[in-house]
Scaffold this motif. Structure first.
Motif, mmCIF file in Angstrom:
data_model
loop_
_atom_site.group_PDB
_atom_site.id
_atom_site.type_symbol
_atom_site.label_atom_id
_atom_site.label_comp_id
_atom_site.label_asym_id
_atom_site.label_seq_id
_atom_site.Cartn_x
_atom_site.Cartn_y
_atom_site.Cartn_z
ATOM 1 N N ARG A 77 4.800 -5.675 -6.469
ATOM 2 C CA ARG A 77 4.180 -5.657 -7.799
ATOM 3 C C ARG A 77 4.112 -7.038 -8.465
ATOM 4 O O ARG A 77 3.052 -7.432 -8.974
ATOM 5 C CB ARG A 77 4.911 -4.667 -8.697
ATOM 6 N N PRO A 78 5.200 -7.835 -8.509
ATOM 7 C CA PRO A 78 5.114 -9.133 -9.204
ATOM 8 C C PRO A 78 4.049 -10.060 -8.638
ATOM 9 O O PRO A 78 3.359 -10.757 -9.393
ATOM 10 C CB PRO A 78 6.523 -9.729 -9.014
ATOM 11 N N SER A 79 3.886 -10.066 -7.300
ATOM 12 C CA SER A 79 2.881 -10.941 -6.697
ATOM 13 C C SER A 79 1.468 -10.527 -7.098
ATOM 14 O O SER A 79 0.609 -11.377 -7.373
ATOM 15 C CB SER A 79 3.013 -10.908 -5.166
ATOM 16 N N SER A 87 -4.040 -2.998 -9.590
ATOM 17 C CA SER A 87 -4.794 -1.810 -9.184
ATOM 18 C C SER A 87 -4.895 -1.699 -7.658
ATOM 19 O O SER A 87 -5.177 -0.622 -7.122
ATOM 20 C CB SER A 87 -6.201 -1.838 -9.791
ATOM 21 N N TRP A 88 -4.668 -2.820 -6.968
ATOM 22 C CA TRP A 88 -4.715 -2.815 -5.503
ATOM 23 C C TRP A 88 -3.371 -2.434 -4.879
ATOM 24 O O TRP A 88 -3.253 -2.380 -3.654
ATOM 25 C CB TRP A 88 -5.111 -4.200 -4.988
ATOM 26 N N LEU A 89 -2.385 -2.157 -5.723
ATOM 27 C CA LEU A 89 -1.049 -1.859 -5.206
ATOM 28 C C LEU A 89 -1.022 -0.627 -4.296
ATOM 29 O O LEU A 89 -0.441 -0.693 -3.198
ATOM 30 C CB LEU A 89 -0.067 -1.686 -6.362
ATOM 31 N N PRO A 90 -1.619 0.511 -4.653
ATOM 32 C CA PRO A 90 -1.614 1.663 -3.735
ATOM 33 C C PRO A 90 -2.262 1.356 -2.385
ATOM 34 O O PRO A 90 -1.762 1.788 -1.333
ATOM 35 C CB PRO A 90 -2.402 2.731 -4.498
ATOM 36 N N GLU A 179 5.601 3.138 -13.817
ATOM 37 C CA GLU A 179 5.093 1.938 -14.473
ATOM 38 C C GLU A 179 3.743 2.165 -15.140
ATOM 39 O O GLU A 179 3.477 1.614 -16.209
ATOM 40 C CB GLU A 179 4.957 0.809 -13.446
ATOM 41 N N GLU A 180 2.886 2.978 -14.507
ATOM 42 C CA GLU A 180 1.507 3.091 -14.971
ATOM 43 C C GLU A 180 1.067 4.520 -15.278
ATOM 44 O O GLU A 180 -0.070 4.742 -15.684
ATOM 45 C CB GLU A 180 0.560 2.509 -13.910
ATOM 46 N N THR A 181 1.938 5.502 -15.068
ATOM 47 C CA THR A 181 1.642 6.926 -15.292
ATOM 48 C C THR A 181 0.331 7.352 -14.620
ATOM 49 O O THR A 181 -0.505 8.030 -15.213
ATOM 50 C CB THR A 181 1.581 7.260 -16.795
ATOM 51 N N SER A 182 0.126 6.932 -13.373
ATOM 52 C CA SER A 182 -1.067 7.346 -12.626
ATOM 53 C C SER A 182 -0.807 8.688 -11.954
ATOM 54 O O SER A 182 0.343 9.083 -11.741
ATOM 55 C CB SER A 182 -1.430 6.300 -11.576
ATOM 56 N N SER A 183 -1.866 9.407 -11.626
ATOM 57 C CA SER A 183 -1.722 10.714 -10.984
ATOM 58 C C SER A 183 -1.497 10.545 -9.488
ATOM 59 O O SER A 183 -1.867 9.529 -8.892
ATOM 60 C CB SER A 183 -2.965 11.561 -11.238
ATOM 61 N N MET A 184 -0.904 11.583 -8.875
ATOM 62 C CA MET A 184 -0.642 11.534 -7.440
ATOM 63 C C MET A 184 -1.948 11.510 -6.644
ATOM 64 O O MET A 184 -2.046 10.817 -5.625
ATOM 65 C CB MET A 184 0.210 12.732 -7.016
ATOM 66 N N ALA A 191 -4.578 4.816 -1.733
ATOM 67 C CA ALA A 191 -3.776 4.391 -0.584
ATOM 68 C C ALA A 191 -4.531 4.563 0.723
ATOM 69 O O ALA A 191 -4.423 3.727 1.638
ATOM 70 C CB ALA A 191 -2.466 5.174 -0.556
ATOM 71 N N PHE A 192 -5.317 5.639 0.837
ATOM 72 C CA PHE A 192 -6.021 5.920 2.090
ATOM 73 C C PHE A 192 -7.451 5.395 2.100
ATOM 74 O O PHE A 192 -8.149 5.551 3.107
ATOM 75 C CB PHE A 192 -6.039 7.430 2.347
#
Length: 264
Positions: A77-79, A87-90, A179-184, A191-192
């Protein structure tokens, strides 16, 4: 002059032992493929070994996968925040876990837990002459002890790797959600999104190769154990070290082949 001759003798003997060991391993692997497709198949023992490899490793795989997902997300996350790309984390987590971390972490855990267990079990049977007793009883010990265990690891470890990947993704989702309260649903879709068919095939191929390697190395070291109880510990230790070493080599080779296929 004498020391030089001694060094040459030691080097020559070590080289001979190495090639003899390679030849024995080749014959052992070849014998496995010959016996694996000939009846009887010992399905009950195969199911029992799948239980030993799979269900008894489930708790450790669950805990490790969950922690890997959380820790990798926290470290990444920090990077991404520095570039405003959280937004690209997943997608990053999905690529890392499915393509690399899930199969590799599962294989290394199983190499330590299952590889050492197989090496110690067969090693103790070898030094206490239980394997010789099976031959006297008209039972093929290689087929009953070796083939069933290698098939069990080859079948079960891909399933464990898939399970580990999804547990790691769930751990990552919990961290992202906090951290962001995003949905599953949106997390898994992201991610996929960047995972294609070649990535899935590569991951499955890796786990099949890893499973076979862990099984064949563990059974080879245990089946050829010597020197009594000392040899049992030596067989278990060598099974873990050699299996992990081969897993890393196979990882590099398979990734390189996949990259060639993707490029062409």
């Amino acid at each position: 002059m004498r020391n030089s001759k001694v060094r040459k003798y030691v080097f020559s003997k070590g080289l001979d032992d190495y090639f003899i060991g390679v030849h024995k391993a080749y014959r052992f692997t070849t014998l496995f493929f010959k016996e694996a497709f000939k009846p009887p198949f010992h399905l009950r023992e195969l199911i029992n070994q799948c239980f030993e490899v799979g269900l008894k490793s489930l708790a450790l795989i669950t805990l490790t996968g969950f922690i890997v997902g959380i820790v990798f997300t926290k470290q990444s996350r920090p990077s991404l925040e520095d570039f405003g790309a959280t937004s690209w984390l997943p997608s990053l987590i999905g690529i890392a876990i499915i393509k690399a971390l899930g199969p590799l972490v599962t294989a290394l855990i199983c190499a330590g837990k299952i590889g050492s267990g197989i090496g110690a079990e067969l090693g103790s049977m070898k030094v206490t002459e239980q394997i010789d007793a099976m031959e006297v009883s008209a039972i093929n010990p290689f087929k009953y002890l070796v083939v069933t265990r290698v098939l069990a690891t080859t079948i079960t470890i891909p399933i464990l790797a898939l399970y580990c990947s999804f547990v790691a993704l769930y751990g990552s989702y919990l961290n992202v959600h906090a951290e962001e309260t995003s949905s599953m649903i949106s997390f898994y879709q992201s991610a996929f999104k960047t995972i294609n068919f070649l990535d899935i095939i590569t991951s499955v191929t890796k786990t099949l190769v890893y499973g076979f390697t862990i099984g064949i190395v563990g059974t080879y070291k245990g089946y050829n154990a010597t020197q009594g109880t000392r040899g049992v510990g030596k067989a278990a230790n060598q099974a873990v070290v050699l299996a992990m070493f081969l897993i890393f080599i196979e990882e590099v080779i398979i990734v390189q082949i996949a990259n060639w296929i993707r490029f062409y």
